[in-house]
Design an enzyme around this catalytic site. Structure first.
Site, PDB file in Angstrom:
ATOM      1  N   GLU A   1      -4.654 -68.713 -35.787  1.00  0.00           N
ATOM      2  CA  GLU A   1      -3.455 -67.916 -35.501  1.00  0.00           C
ATOM      3  C   GLU A   1      -3.304 -67.508 -34.045  1.00  0.00           C
ATOM      4  O   GLU A   1      -2.193 -67.379 -33.541  1.00  0.00           O
ATOM      5  CB  GLU A   1      -3.437 -66.616 -36.331  1.00  0.00           C
ATOM      6  CG  GLU A   1      -3.444 -66.823 -37.820  1.00  0.00           C
ATOM      7  CD  GLU A   1      -4.847 -66.613 -38.364  1.00  0.00           C
ATOM      8  OE1 GLU A   1      -5.774 -67.133 -37.729  1.00  0.00           O
ATOM      9  OE2 GLU A   1      -4.996 -65.965 -39.402  1.00  0.00           O
TER      10      GLU A   1
ATOM     11  N   ARG B   1      -9.975 -57.050 -41.850  1.00  0.00           N
ATOM     12  CA  ARG B   1      -9.068 -56.666 -42.937  1.00  0.00           C
ATOM     13  C   ARG B   1      -9.776 -56.972 -44.256  1.00  0.00           C
ATOM     14  O   ARG B   1      -9.742 -58.093 -44.747  1.00  0.00           O
ATOM     15  CB  ARG B   1      -7.741 -57.417 -42.844  1.00  0.00           C
ATOM     16  CG  ARG B   1      -6.930 -57.040 -41.606  1.00  0.00           C
ATOM     17  CD  ARG B   1      -5.549 -57.659 -41.612  1.00  0.00           C
ATOM     18  NE  ARG B   1      -4.821 -57.310 -40.399  1.00  0.00           N
ATOM     19  CZ  ARG B   1      -4.820 -58.041 -39.285  1.00  0.00           C
ATOM     20  NH1 ARG B   1      -5.513 -59.176 -39.242  1.00  0.00           N
ATOM     21  NH2 ARG B   1      -4.137 -57.664 -38.230  1.00  0.00           N
TER      22      ARG B   1
ATOM     23  N   HIS C   1     -14.832 -60.976 -49.702  1.00  0.00           N
ATOM     24  CA  HIS C   1     -14.948 -60.631 -48.297  1.00  0.00           C
ATOM     25  C   HIS C   1     -16.186 -59.782 -48.087  1.00  0.00           C
ATOM     26  O   HIS C   1     -16.786 -59.285 -49.025  1.00  0.00           O
ATOM     27  CB  HIS C   1     -13.708 -59.848 -47.838  1.00  0.00           C
ATOM     28  CG  HIS C   1     -12.449 -60.641 -47.928  1.00  0.00           C
ATOM     29  ND1 HIS C   1     -11.217 -60.060 -47.819  1.00  0.00           N
ATOM     30  CD2 HIS C   1     -12.218 -61.950 -48.122  1.00  0.00           C
ATOM     31  CE1 HIS C   1     -10.272 -60.993 -47.935  1.00  0.00           C
ATOM     32  NE2 HIS C   1     -10.862 -62.140 -48.114  1.00  0.00           N
TER      33      HIS C   1
END
Length: 901
Positions: free
Chosen positions: A17, A334, A379
């Site tokens: 990104e 995140r 995660h």
């Protein structure tokens, strides 16, 4: 499986990104790879009408960007500012043998990867490459173990995007019509605004209660003790508990009649009766104290602690964390998870042993489980990256990146250390008035009880590495100690001091960014990864402003929430919003389907289950004036929110409300004070030249004078009046800074209304004196010269003007001596330069000599802190124009033409 690095495997295109992430990863992959950035999302629903393709513009649903009549099919368009980058990616794809989509591992990252595949339409093998830290080992492992795109995650993210679009594009126009143009509503932002407004309502409804007690300083009389005195608070009189703050309701009344409420007179009299009384220890209760380590950071706890300890906003915390992640210092930021990988646990334990010794590390590793429902346990928690952690000093970081890394490092290491242990002590002291040596009889005797608590820590354990902050500054830290003398039941004490103390109950504290994040997470509203942008939005939209760290709702927010609660109650219902998050999780986990859920949200499910479409269809019953009106309790004054801001209304008389006034500060007394001030509509007299009345007013942009034009008579032939745009305009002029609204005269007003004033002519060109946004000046054609003061506008002569124009025009900054700073705040933690507050053309601002940042609504020159100034400067640096980006290309081999079959 993809080929290994090297010439034999051909060329692999890796898309991430951000350019920073691309640069770091390219350095790890080496030959055979081209690493390029998409620079975020490359396509989205159309933002404005010009973005909608011509063939869809006639469709009724086109303004939404979602075909609500056909399976809620979204209309995606490549963002105009990303077209060049998409072309670049397509060109690079022509040279590649394989494509790796290496966007972030969360739902948004999965959606970006899907959009890239849909737009680029690759004809070569496509792999989804995921990792939660950017280290050489993690990147090589991700290349060796790719997976397919997870379309369930994509579906959940796209459902979220469509829900948010439908909500925003259907509800926002209602706010435009009924409250104020250009407002916005959002599925989660409106609920967050409601939380802040409801807290302010609680504060408005709150009635403070006063109460008194006694504070005693007891002395054991043992001269050899290190600590022979301790303080205790009166808790009981004649068997009745003495009222404390927790015993009062928000109405200011006691919750129970059995509790004794002491006022000043009673407390003072009791202190007098207890003079000379003897006291004894009634009870001593000792309990072991244990405090377990805090779990490693997840997104929300990182935002909360960075706010408490570093003064960062949630948005800025995520910006700094993003830089740390992209440069390989921390894992992905995140995340809902608090788990650590085995290698991370080993690294944390090893570092704790090295820094604090083996005695501070338990025999078995600690494991943490998230309390967040639907946490993405795949995660990992936010931690330092790598198999061995770098200490903050070993990173080479500086400024805010260093401070945030240090916070994450400390928390991670502490999470694998031993408990803190100690002892807590609770002591009760009894006393009786009328005892030997005191006045009174047995019938007058009063039995009292005082209480004291203490805590000692015998082994600090993890507290050596990290202590969590608190939202309430009055709260004791976990490592705080209060030592009491060694006491036993029956020990005699004397009161060295006995003081009557008054207290007052306090309204509920306003939310800070940290406490609002916690509240949203506790209510399961929104996703933790979105909280920073949500809080940023409600601040930017003017629904909320800051006073220090507190989030204060504007009167505009009250009007918006009022409308939404009365006419769109379901959409700002906390449980409904939380349920929508569960629906999105169900879609991600293959337990629900996108289209049926969107249909239920937009069209309803029947049987009284009203959908969004029906809610926004009939707006006739919404009284715009009513939803923007708020009576002030005990008065005939009403707060109203108008197109140009909030104002007070009393039987048609109006007065503006100061922009930075908090709603709970606008009491009945304050409202009367605002009305008692000069209204600003001072009749100064009549202009002898025109016969028109001249008045002085207080407007949105400060005091000014203007003339009252006579009302136009209606046309005799019955035609409509002249359009407003074509109607004559009254002359208007702002008061000089040296003038006052209460004392300005008719003579001064008439001179002001002459501006811009014709001074004369030079070489046939007219010279005028006028006031501009950069101060007073004279103008001749396209040439101009500044004047020393506003008074010169009325006094400058043509001869003086000739002298000014004969002088060279000053260039750039430094035309005048720099004014001294208004305040000096200290050293900026990021730039290490002194921060000062200065007065600028557009108001006060803070600067470190390199970066300037204007003070925002709620900030004042007198109250702004160094932490707040650092936050403003850091946010300003982040929003500065980014340097031009170039492709990050790892060393690659030339692609050979494929052999013909």
């Amino acid at each position: 499986m993809p080929a290994n690095n090297g010439n034999a495997g051909g060329t692999r295109l890796v898309i991430v990104e951000s350019p920073a992430k691309a640069k770091t990863i390219a350095g790890y992959l080496g030959r055979g790879y081209i690493v390029e950035s998409s620079i975020g999302h490359i396509r989205d629903l159309p933002e404005k009408a010009d973005d909608i393709p011509e063939k869809y513009k006639s469709e009724a649903w086109a303004r939404l960007g979602v075909n609500v009549d056909h399976e809620f099919e979204p209309l995606y368009v490549v963002n105009p500012d990303k077209k060049a980058q998409v072309s670049k990616l397509k060109q690079l794809l022509k040279e590649a043998d394989e494509l790796y989509l290496a966007t972030d591992e969360d739902r948004e990252g999965e959606a970006i990867a899907w959009h890239l595949r849909e737009v680029l339409k690759p004809k070569i093998p496509v792999h989804r490459m995921v990792f939660h830290e950017i280290t050489p080992h993690a990147i090589r492992d991700a290349v060796s173990n790719p997976r397919d795109l997870d379309l369930r995650l994509v579906d959940a993210q796209e459902t979220r995007r469509i829900l948010d679009r439908l909500y925003g594009y259907e509800v926002s126009p209602v706010l435009w019509k009924k409250v104020k143009p250009r407002l916005s509503a959002g599925r989660v932002q409106s609920v967050a605004t409601r939380l802040v407004v409801e807290r302010e309502r609680e504060r408005l409804a709150f009635t403070a209660a006063g109460y008194w007690d006694l504070q005693a300083l007891f002395d054991t009389g043992r001269a050899g003790d290190d600590a022979r005195t301790f303080s205790a608070t009166l808790t009981g009189v004649n068997g009745r508990r003495v009222a404390q703050g927790r015993d009062f309701a928000s109405t200011g009344r006691l919750k129970s009649p059995d509790i004794l409420h002491l006022d000043e007179a009673a407390a003072t009299a009791l202190a007098g009766r207890l003079a000379g009384a003897l006291y004894a220890v009634r009870s001593v209760e000792r309990k072991p104290y244990t405090r377990k380590p805090y779990a490693p950071f997840r997104t929300t706890t990182l935002q909360q602690e960075a706010s408490r300890k570093l003064g960062f906003s949630a948005k800025y915390t995520m910006q700094v964390a993003q830089r740390l992640y992209e440069n390989g210092f921390i894992t992905y930021m995140r995340t809902d998870s608090v788990t650590l990988s085995e290698t991370a646990v080993a690294a944390a334990r090893s570092q704790a042993i090295k820094l604090y010794g083996a005695a501070y590390v338990p025999d078995k590793p600690r494991a943490y489980t998230s309390k967040v429902k639907n946490a993405q346990e795949a995660h990992e928690a936010i931690r330092p990256s790598g198999e061995e952690f770098r200490t903050p000093g070993e990173t080479g970081l500086s400024g805010d990146t260093f401070r945030l890394y240090e916070l994450i490092w400390q928390r991670t290491v502490a999470s694998q250390m031993k408990d803190a242990v100690g002892e807590s002590v609770s002591v009760k002291v009894a006393g009786t008035s009328g005892a030997a040596g005191s006045a009174g009889t047995a019938e007058d005797a009063v039995e009292v009880e005082f209480s004291a608590t203490g805590r000692t820590i015998t082994f600090h354990g993890f507290l050596r590495a990290y202590v969590e902050g608190a939202d309430d500054p009055a709260t004791d830290r976990d490592d705080s100690e209060k030592r009491l003398p060694t006491l036993s039941e029956g020990d005699r004490l004397t009161a060295a001091e006995l003081t009557a103390l008054g207290h007052s109950t306090k309204p509920p504290a306003r939310y800070t960014e940290a406490s609002l994040v916690k509240e949203l997470e506790d209510r399961e509203i929104g996703r933790p990864s979105t909280y920073a942008s949500i809080i940023g939005t409600i601040l930017d939209r003017g629904y909320v402003f800051k006073k220090g760290t507190a989030l204060v709702p504007s009167f505009l927010a009250f009007a918006v929430v009022n409308l939404l609660e009365q006419h769109f109650g379901n959409l700002v219902d906390y449980d409904f919003t939380a349920e929508m998050e569960k629906v999105l999780d169900d879609i991600a986990n293959d337990r629900a389907e996108r289209v049926p859920e969107l249909r239920r949200f937009y069209f309803g499910a029947g049987d009284g289950d009203e959908g969004l479409k029906e809610m926004v269809t009939d707006l006739g019953e919404i009284d715009a004036k009513e939803i923007s009106s708020f009576p002030i309790r005990g008065t005939d004054i009403v707060i109203r929110v108008g197109r140009y801001g909030p104002y007070l209304d009393r039987d048609g008389a109006r007065v503006n409300i100061p922009e930075d006034m908090a709603p709970d500060d606008l009491t009945a007394e304050k409202a009367e004070e605002l009305f008692s001030r000069p209204s600003g509509d001072r009749d100064l007299g009549v202009d002898p030249a025109t016969g028109r009345r001249i008045v002085a007013k207080d407007g949105r942009f400060g005091p000014y004078v203007t003339e009252i034009l006579p009302e136009e008579p209606a046309p005799a032939d019955g035609r409509k009046r002249t359009k407003k745009a074509d109607a004559p305009k009254p002359r208007t002029s702002s008061l000089f800074k040296t003038m006052d609204l209460d004392t300005v005269t008719l003579e001064q007003a008439l001179m002001l209304l002459q501006l811009p004033r014709v001074v004369g002519r030079i070489d046939g060109e007219e010279v005028t004196a006028q006031n501009g946004k950069f101060g007073p000046y004279i103008k001749k054609g396209t040439d101009s010269r500044s004047l020393a003061s506003e008074d010169d506008l009325l006094a400058v002569t043509i001869e003086q003007a000739k002298e000014l124009f004969a002088q060279p025009k000053p260039r750039g900054r430094g035309r005048a001596a720099a004014a001294p700073p208004l305040r000096e705040l200290g050293e900026d933690p990021n730039s290490k330069k002194p921060v000062v507050v200065k007065e600028g053309r557009f108001g006060p601002y803070v600067t470190d000599g390199e970066t300037n940042a204007s003070l925002r609504k709620g900030d004042t020159v007198e109250e702004i802190t160094l932490e707040r100034a650092a936050e403003l400067l850091a946010d300003r640096r982040e929003r500065a124009p980014a340097p031009k980006r170039t492709t990050t290309r790892a060393r690659t081999t030339t692609k050979k033409p494929a052999a013909k079959s």
